[in-house]
Scaffold this motif. Sequence first.
Motif, PDB file in Angstrom:
ATOM      1  N   VAL A 570       0.849  -1.182   0.000  1.00  0.00           N
ATOM      2  CA  VAL A 570       0.000   0.000   0.000  1.00  0.00           C
ATOM      3  C   VAL A 570       0.888   1.237   0.000  1.00  0.00           C
ATOM      4  O   VAL A 570       1.816   1.345   0.817  1.00  0.00           O
ATOM      5  N   THR A 571       0.581   2.182  -0.895  1.00  0.00           N
ATOM      6  CA  THR A 571       1.393   3.385  -1.021  1.00  0.00           C
ATOM      7  C   THR A 571       0.708   4.564  -0.358  1.00  0.00           C
ATOM      8  O   THR A 571      -0.460   4.485   0.049  1.00  0.00           O
ATOM      9  N   ASP A 572       1.426   5.684  -0.243  1.00  0.00           N
ATOM     10  CA  ASP A 572       0.861   6.876   0.373  1.00  0.00           C
ATOM     11  C   ASP A 572      -0.234   7.498  -0.468  1.00  0.00           C
ATOM     12  O   ASP A 572      -0.959   8.378  -0.002  1.00  0.00           O
ATOM     13  N   ARG A 573      -0.403   7.081  -1.689  1.00  0.00           N
ATOM     14  CA  ARG A 573      -1.479   7.593  -2.539  1.00  0.00           C
ATOM     15  C   ARG A 573      -2.700   6.692  -2.520  1.00  0.00           C
ATOM     16  O   ARG A 573      -3.581   6.791  -3.370  1.00  0.00           O
ATOM     17  N   GLY A 574      -2.735   5.756  -1.558  1.00  0.00           N
ATOM     18  CA  GLY A 574      -3.892   4.895  -1.398  1.00  0.00           C
ATOM     19  C   GLY A 574      -3.976   3.770  -2.397  1.00  0.00           C
ATOM     20  O   GLY A 574      -5.040   3.147  -2.525  1.00  0.00           O
ATOM     21  N   ARG A 575      -2.893   3.466  -3.081  1.00  0.00           N
ATOM     22  CA  ARG A 575      -2.899   2.429  -4.101  1.00  0.00           C
ATOM     23  C   ARG A 575      -2.361   1.128  -3.516  1.00  0.00           C
ATOM     24  O   ARG A 575      -1.362   1.134  -2.799  1.00  0.00           O
ATOM     25  N   LEU A 576      -3.030   0.007  -3.822  1.00  0.00           N
ATOM     26  CA  LEU A 576      -2.558  -1.305  -3.412  1.00  0.00           C
ATOM     27  C   LEU A 576      -1.990  -2.009  -4.646  1.00  0.00           C
ATOM     28  O   LEU A 576      -2.686  -2.178  -5.652  1.00  0.00           O
ATOM     29  N   ILE A 577      -0.727  -2.413  -4.564  1.00  0.00           N
ATOM     30  CA  ILE A 577      -0.025  -3.049  -5.683  1.00  0.00           C
ATOM     31  C   ILE A 577       0.175  -4.519  -5.340  1.00  0.00           C
ATOM     32  O   ILE A 577       0.763  -4.862  -4.310  1.00  0.00           O
ATOM     33  N   VAL A 659      -0.940   7.758   5.698  1.00  0.00           N
ATOM     34  CA  VAL A 659       0.240   7.810   6.564  1.00  0.00           C
ATOM     35  C   VAL A 659       0.500   6.474   7.240  1.00  0.00           C
ATOM     36  O   VAL A 659       1.597   6.248   7.761  1.00  0.00           O
ATOM     37  N   GLY A 660      -0.477   5.590   7.277  1.00  0.00           N
ATOM     38  CA  GLY A 660      -0.267   4.304   7.918  1.00  0.00           C
ATOM     39  C   GLY A 660      -1.319   3.308   7.520  1.00  0.00           C
ATOM     40  O   GLY A 660      -2.440   3.669   7.144  1.00  0.00           O
ATOM     41  N   VAL A 661      -0.958   2.035   7.600  1.00  0.00           N
ATOM     42  CA  VAL A 661      -1.850   0.931   7.247  1.00  0.00           C
ATOM     43  C   VAL A 661      -1.658  -0.156   8.282  1.00  0.00           C
ATOM     44  O   VAL A 661      -0.519  -0.449   8.706  1.00  0.00           O
ATOM     45  N   GLY A 662      -2.746  -0.764   8.707  1.00  0.00           N
ATOM     46  CA  GLY A 662      -2.697  -1.887   9.626  1.00  0.00           C
ATOM     47  C   GLY A 662      -3.674  -2.953   9.218  1.00  0.00           C
ATOM     48  O   GLY A 662      -4.612  -2.705   8.433  1.00  0.00           O
ATOM     49  N   GLN A 663      -3.496  -4.148   9.746  1.00  0.00           N
ATOM     50  CA  GLN A 663      -4.370  -5.266   9.427  1.00  0.00           C
ATOM     51  C   GLN A 663      -4.528  -6.117  10.667  1.00  0.00           C
ATOM     52  O   GLN A 663      -3.536  -6.548  11.258  1.00  0.00           O
ATOM     53  N   GLY A 664      -5.753  -6.288  11.091  1.00  0.00           N
ATOM     54  CA  GLY A 664      -5.976  -7.077  12.287  1.00  0.00           C
ATOM     55  C   GLY A 664      -7.450  -7.248  12.573  1.00  0.00           C
ATOM     56  O   GLY A 664      -8.334  -6.687  11.888  1.00  0.00           O
ATOM     57  N   PRO A 665      -7.776  -8.012  13.634  1.00  0.00           N
ATOM     58  CA  PRO A 665      -9.185  -8.279  13.980  1.00  0.00           C
ATOM     59  C   PRO A 665      -9.840  -7.064  14.629  1.00  0.00           C
ATOM     60  O   PRO A 665      -9.200  -6.043  14.894  1.00  0.00           O
TER      61      PRO A 665
END
Length: 829
Positions: A570-577, A659-665
């Motif tokens: 995930v980039t700072d422009r909201g794009r998932l590659i 500015v940040g990305v997380g993944q969890g329950p």
Amino acid sequence: MNPTQNRPAGPVGDEERILDVDVSDEMQGSFLEYAYSVIYSRALPDARDGLKPVQRRILYQMTEMGLRPDRGHVKSARVVGEVMGKLHPHGDTAIYDALVRLAQSFVQRVPLVDGHGNFGSLDDGPAASRYTEARLAAPALALTDGLDEDVVDFVPNYDNQLQQPSVLPAGYPNLLVNGTTGIAVGMATNMAPHNLVEVVAAAVHLLEHPDATVEELMRFVPAPDLPSGGTIVGLDGIKDAYTTGRGSFKTRARVSIGPITARKTGITVTELPYLVGPEKLIEKIKDGVQSKKLSGISDVNDLTDRRNGLKLVIGIKTGFSPEAVLEQLYRYTPLEDGFSINSVALVDGQPRTLGLKELLRVYLDHRLQVVTRRSEYRLARRRERLHLVEGLLVAILDIDEVIQVIRTSDDAEAARTRLEDVFDLSRLQSEYILELRLRRLTKFSRVELEAERDQLLADIAQLEALLASPALLRRSVGDELESMAERFGTPRRTLLTEARPQPAGASRRAAAASLEIADAPCRVLLSTTGRLLRVDLGDEPGVPTPARRSKHDAIRSEIAGTTRGELGAVTDRGRLIRFSPVDLPAAPVHSVQLAAGVKVGDYLTLEKNERVIALVDFLADAPIAAGTAQGIVKRVAPGAWPNRPDFELIALKSGDAVVGVGQGPDTDELVFLTSDAQLLHFPAGSVRPQGVAAGGMAGVKLGANARVLFFGTVDPAASPVVVTVSANDGALPGTDPGRAKVSDFTEFPGKGRATGGVRSHAFLRGEAGLSLAWVGIAARAVGADGSQRILPVGGSRRDASGTPLQGVVHSIGTGIGANAPVADGSPVD
């Protein structure tokens, strides 16, 4: 058949002589004569100068033509014509082929001819002799220097009208330096080129230590030094060749494995084995791919140019191990080639197989003889000149009487006789005085003659001492050889490596299967300085052991997966590659070195100034949460992802950035930390998951001119810490270390979404706000170069002002692995 039948009758009275000769005897005798001619006069080099007759005649004739390096080039056809007409009547093709070979830098380690024009390549032949030009190269002058000083014997040419040298003086061991190849009748020779500096060092050592062994000489000449560079694999065969004159070794191309595009790995070839051309290699690779001998190769590109030299790029298909593909290339293509040494050369006119010591000994004996003959020649010339100078001095000292004797003589013969009687001169001296010009009869000429006499006496004494002392003679030869090494020596081009044993008993099918990288468990690490690295776990479950030997960088994001699986960035422009870690540089589980990773921009296709914020497993069941600089939060439900290589994870407003990305329950806490030191956290379950097209919802209420510095998800049970770094007002970025504080996450009470949070840092006078903020476990701060920065001891109050830092902190992340050292102020070793 009667040999006299059908024979035309001769003139009447002519006597006809017919000899009956056995055909087998005639064939045997003719063949032996032909074999001797090929061996001695065409195919084999002389061990003294390392040249075949045609090569020697070319260099000698070019010297006679005055084609020195400081003169202009002349047509090669002119050189060929001069050599063929005067010395070598065997056809222009053979002469021109030899001339071209002497000029090819990829064949000769020290080229002897300076060619101008198309002199061919390893894959193409040269242009015709009428299109190319040539002159002698500087090292060739060292081979021919001294021919006018009676250093070698001269023999008649083919028609007895001209003279040619039987061997050249050879100022350096040309046979070892440039090698040779030739096929005679019943025998052949094949010798590899060597490094001039190394060969000279061995020759000088043998001069000083005549009983030196081959092992001692190999300390100076460890192996051949090929013009094309490459790598020699194994030295056992070379030792055999240096000992017995026969042996073999393998050469490999010089290659490097690395990314050639953002998503593709390749093998770059910059040097090839000796006498292997790039077109030949490409053809063999294509044949191997078509015949199914080679797997995992996508393409081959020849990027060779004059500025950068040889460059072949072999593309590797995704999922194949480059190292395994390279081993297949070594096995089935000329990327690895063998060279057989057969050191056969002429010694006293007889072909002999010579080892390294014998080759050097034959050359040194020749060179000692050359220096001896040259010294004797120079001594004789100086004695002759001294004799004349002494006569001139006698005449000048009493010039008036000399003139009177000459004027009163009836003729030249009488004058010569009277000069000999009156002044006690020899015939040579009297003749020289009679031919003397009047302008030499000056006082200044006398001073010149006296100086010349003194110099001649010194030279004669030095030459006599040299000829009388074998030690001085050997020292003189050694000094001249070292001078050759200084003038024409170059660094070694060919690398030397020990041979690696090939696995025995492996079938071809098993070898082909091993080319593909196994789909094994791994972890992918993203460092705070923007490097990606794959850690292969193999059969070991869990998290990799922390690499306490790694003193550089920290982890921004870490995700579990498989080698051939699919992950997201995930980039700072909201794009998932989407990407697969299969082509990422891999590190063993117990020795993680982040510096060995690849830059994110070299592996993923990013837009200008776009940065990767985090790595995610978008195929997992846990939602992905993203926070923006303007305080927006969004959770994306797993499931129906767009079937595209990249897509928008969040629709951003103008001027906003992730500015940040997380993944969890849902039990995790979503955390915002703002530039005005406000920390807000709330349960992840309070944010309803949305689709990829949504723009999110309000996450934190920002104060005036404030922005979000950190967003992430944390597990409160993992004992996270909060790190804040304040910045002085007006300080240039990257110049002021500021003040830092480490607090326990439990110090900060939770509040509802879209509220302002609680204060996390107390500012002192002159501090404008926070420059860095981070929440997580095992905090690690690093500088701009990835080197560690020491954080203060944890446990500070949530509204404390912190302590000064010793160095500027560029970014904060976590250590490697779950057991990485925490932020207790102790260095990581």
